[in-house]
Design a protein around this motif. Sequence first.
Motif, PDB file in Angstrom:
ATOM      1  N   VAL A 147       0.840  -1.201   0.000  1.00  0.00           N
ATOM      2  CA  VAL A 147       0.000   0.000   0.000  1.00  0.00           C
ATOM      3  C   VAL A 147       0.871   1.246   0.000  1.00  0.00           C
ATOM      4  CG1 VAL A 147      -1.639   1.342   1.391  1.00  0.00           C
ATOM      5  CG2 VAL A 147      -2.010  -1.108   1.035  1.00  0.00           C
ATOM      6  N   GLN A 148       1.916   1.239   0.827  1.00  0.00           N
ATOM      7  CA  GLN A 148       2.819   2.396   0.894  1.00  0.00           C
ATOM      8  C   GLN A 148       3.517   2.619  -0.446  1.00  0.00           C
ATOM      9  OE1 GLN A 148       5.908   2.072   3.857  1.00  0.00           O
ATOM     10  NE2 GLN A 148       5.934   4.285   4.138  1.00  0.00           N
ATOM     11  N   GLN A 149       3.950   1.535  -1.075  1.00  0.00           N
ATOM     12  CA  GLN A 149       4.599   1.619  -2.389  1.00  0.00           C
ATOM     13  C   GLN A 149       3.631   2.219  -3.417  1.00  0.00           C
ATOM     14  OE1 GLN A 149       5.285  -2.054  -4.902  1.00  0.00           O
ATOM     15  NE2 GLN A 149       7.376  -1.683  -4.190  1.00  0.00           N
ATOM     16  N   PHE A 150       2.390   1.767  -3.406  1.00  0.00           N
ATOM     17  CA  PHE A 150       1.381   2.279  -4.320  1.00  0.00           C
ATOM     18  C   PHE A 150       1.152   3.769  -4.089  1.00  0.00           C
ATOM     19  CE2 PHE A 150      -3.005   3.444  -5.208  1.00  0.00           C
ATOM     20  CZ  PHE A 150      -3.121   3.075  -6.536  1.00  0.00           C
ATOM     21  N   GLN A 151       1.008   4.152  -2.823  1.00  0.00           N
ATOM     22  CA  GLN A 151       0.754   5.555  -2.493  1.00  0.00           C
ATOM     23  C   GLN A 151       1.925   6.440  -2.897  1.00  0.00           C
ATOM     24  OE1 GLN A 151      -0.263   5.036   1.644  1.00  0.00           O
ATOM     25  NE2 GLN A 151      -2.449   5.024   1.200  1.00  0.00           N
TER      26      GLN A 151
END
Length: 73
Positions: free
Chosen positions: A55-59
């Motif tokens: 999720v952090q990578q996507f954000q």
Amino acid sequence: MNQLTQAEQEVFALAIDGHSISEIQNLLHKEESTIKNQRKSILKKLNTESMTEAVQQFQNLHQEPSKKLIRIS
């Protein structure tokens, strides 16, 4: 995200919104094992250790670029 199946994209989108496995299960009317398998597949495809990392990578990839000040002389 193009490498994810439609079902994986749905699960990942709900994870991005902060939903737990049980919440995702209820929203998508799927078995817990199905959700866990899809999450496992997402992690493998995105080469991450955890859903939090994914999720952090996507954000990080989809943040709005910061607005730059334009200096007018």
